[in-house]
Design an enzyme around this catalytic site. Structure first.
Site, PDB file in Angstrom:
ATOM      1  CG  HIS A 114     -20.353   7.348 -17.316  1.00 20.26           C
ATOM      2  ND1 HIS A 114     -20.046   8.546 -17.911  1.00 20.26           N
ATOM      3  CD2 HIS A 114     -21.271   6.773 -18.118  1.00 20.26           C
ATOM      4  CE1 HIS A 114     -20.737   8.674 -19.030  1.00 20.26           C
ATOM      5  NE2 HIS A 114     -21.505   7.615 -19.178  1.00 20.26           N
ATOM      6  CB  CYS A 143     -10.337 -10.592  -6.266  1.00 23.17           C
ATOM      7  SG  CYS A 143     -11.892 -11.149  -5.525  1.00 23.17           S
TER       8      CYS A 143
HETATM    9  N1  APR Z   1     -20.444  25.160 -14.891  1.00 23.84           N
HETATM   10  C1  APR Z   1     -21.145  24.632 -15.942  1.00 23.84           C
HETATM   11  N2  APR Z   1     -20.558  23.993 -16.985  1.00 23.84           N
HETATM   12  C2  APR Z   1     -19.211  23.896 -16.958  1.00 23.84           C
HETATM   13  C3  APR Z   1     -18.408  24.426 -15.920  1.00 23.84           C
HETATM   14  C4  APR Z   1     -19.088  25.075 -14.852  1.00 23.84           C
HETATM   15  N3  APR Z   1     -18.415  25.615 -13.807  1.00 23.84           N
HETATM   16  N4  APR Z   1     -17.098  24.168 -16.202  1.00 23.84           N
HETATM   17  C5  APR Z   1     -17.089  23.487 -17.373  1.00 23.84           C
HETATM   18  N5  APR Z   1     -18.347  23.342 -17.832  1.00 23.84           N
HETATM   19  C6  APR Z   1     -18.800  22.654 -19.039  1.00 23.84           C
HETATM   20  C7  APR Z   1     -17.861  22.730 -20.210  1.00 23.84           C
HETATM   21  O1  APR Z   1     -18.191  23.866 -21.005  1.00 23.84           O
HETATM   22  C8  APR Z   1     -18.127  21.429 -20.949  1.00 23.84           C
HETATM   23  O2  APR Z   1     -19.083  21.604 -21.977  1.00 23.84           O
HETATM   24  O3  APR Z   1     -18.889  21.275 -18.703  1.00 23.84           O
HETATM   25  C9  APR Z   1     -18.710  20.501 -19.880  1.00 23.84           C
HETATM   26  C10 APR Z   1     -17.807  19.323 -19.544  1.00 23.84           C
HETATM   27  O4  APR Z   1     -17.701  18.536 -20.696  1.00 23.84           O
HETATM   28  P1  APR Z   1     -16.752  17.236 -20.677  1.00 23.84           P
HETATM   29  O5  APR Z   1     -15.433  17.624 -20.093  1.00 23.84           O
HETATM   30  O6  APR Z   1     -16.802  16.642 -22.045  1.00 23.84           O
HETATM   31  O7  APR Z   1     -17.437  16.273 -19.618  1.00 23.84           O
HETATM   32  P2  APR Z   1     -18.738  15.379 -19.787  1.00 23.84           P
HETATM   33  O8  APR Z   1     -19.705  15.969 -20.766  1.00 23.84           O
HETATM   34  O9  APR Z   1     -19.231  15.102 -18.423  1.00 23.84           O
HETATM   35  O10 APR Z   1     -18.140  14.012 -20.406  1.00 23.84           O
HETATM   36  C11 APR Z   1     -19.053  12.937 -20.497  1.00 23.84           C
HETATM   37  O11 APR Z   1     -17.271  11.520 -21.285  1.00 23.84           O
HETATM   38  O12 APR Z   1     -15.066  11.022 -21.062  1.00 23.84           O
HETATM   39  C12 APR Z   1     -16.328  10.562 -20.795  1.00 23.84           C
HETATM   40  O13 APR Z   1     -17.016   9.163 -19.046  1.00 23.84           O
HETATM   41  C13 APR Z   1     -16.529  10.440 -19.303  1.00 23.84           C
HETATM   42  O14 APR Z   1     -18.475  11.020 -18.000  1.00 23.84           O
HETATM   43  C14 APR Z   1     -17.583  11.486 -19.004  1.00 23.84           C
HETATM   44  C15 APR Z   1     -18.306  11.634 -20.328  1.00 23.84           C
END
Ligand code: APR
Length: 251
Positions: A114, A143
């Protein structure tokens, strides 16, 4: 906790999400108090949002850039760098995160799905994305390459926004790794809700080639039912044990 069953033929593909950086103090997206609770995705993470209010978008990404520059990798990032050291080209890490913490922890076989919040590119010209740690909070960066040829163009964060395509070369490298591994593939997703595609479909691709799949996550992920094995917990605590690292090796 038993370490991952890694043999001499195992090839490990890792997918990380915001959860792996949570212990570095970087906000996740969908948990309570997450980024999408206080910002409208459409307004700050889409081309339409940038065209309608580029300063709002640059303020949002400048604040995230400020947070990333002040953060440090955590034990989970370092454990992944150690696993890469052990496996070499039998390891590949693809991340949804844009914070660059995997590279700062020493990982080199990293694919940023991303983009990267500390990189910037031009909206118009074909100059390569470049490292940029400046905070564009009260002015819009233009730019200079375009300016030199008499055109006006804004710079934008080097982030894949909603509705934008992922880099085809990155996706091809992941597909190649998976097809070369076949049943020797061990797919490990860490700290991701499994809500955003195509990243969330990697577990299905891994299963189709006969690979095994592990999920390390704090809460219940949307695609949890797709995984063979689930470890609930904090990646900074779980990963060193899962990779069989001694306490000396873990920092
Ligand atoms: N260790 C492991 N897991 C964790 C921890 C931790 N310390 N803290 C939080 N989590 C988990 C949460 O339970 C959650 O399921 O990490 C996950 C984060 O989920 P999101 O906030 O939805 O993030 P992500 O899955 O990376 O989102 C994917 O969505 O918004 C877009 O581009 C953005 O890259 C992002 C993509």
């Amino acid at each position: 906790m038993h370490p991952l069953p890694i043999t001499d033929s195992t090839r490990v593909l890792v997918l990380t999400g915001a959860g792996v950086s949570a212990e570095s103090g970087i906000a996740t997206f969908r948990a309570g108090g997450g980024l999408w609770e206080s910002h409208s995705v459409e307004e700050v993470a889409s081309m339409a949002g940038f065209q309608s209010d580029p300063q709002l978008v640059w303020n949002f990404y400048s604040e995230r850039r400020r947070g990333v520059l002040a953060a440090e990798p955590n034990a989970g990032h370092y454990a992944l760098a150690k696993l890469e050291e052990r496996l070499g080209d039998r390891f590949l890490l693809t991340t949804q995160n844009v914070d660059g913490l995997h590279s700062r922890a020493g990982s080199s076989r990293v694919l940023e799905l991303h983009g990267n919040v500390c990189m910037t590119r031009c909206l118009v010209c074909a100059r390569a994305p470049f490292s940029d740690e400046a905070l564009h909070l009260d002015s819009l960066p233009a730019c200079e390459v375009c300016e030199a040829s008499g055109r006006d163009s804004l710079l934008r964060p080097h982030i894949v926004w909603f509705g934008e395509a992922l880099d085809g070369q990155v996706l091809a490298r992941i597909d190649d790794f998976i097809s070369e591994a076949g049943a020797d593939l061990l797919f490990l997703a860490i700290g991701t809700q499994g809500a955003v595609y195509p990243a969330a479909s990697l577990v299905d691709v891994a299963r189709r080639v006969g690979g095994s799949s592990y999920l390390v996550n704090l809460d219940e992920a949307d695609n949890a039912s797709q995984f063979d094995h689930i470890v609930r917990g904090k990646s900074g605590e779980v990963l060193p044990q899962l990779f069989g690292l001694s306490s000396e090796q873990s920092n």
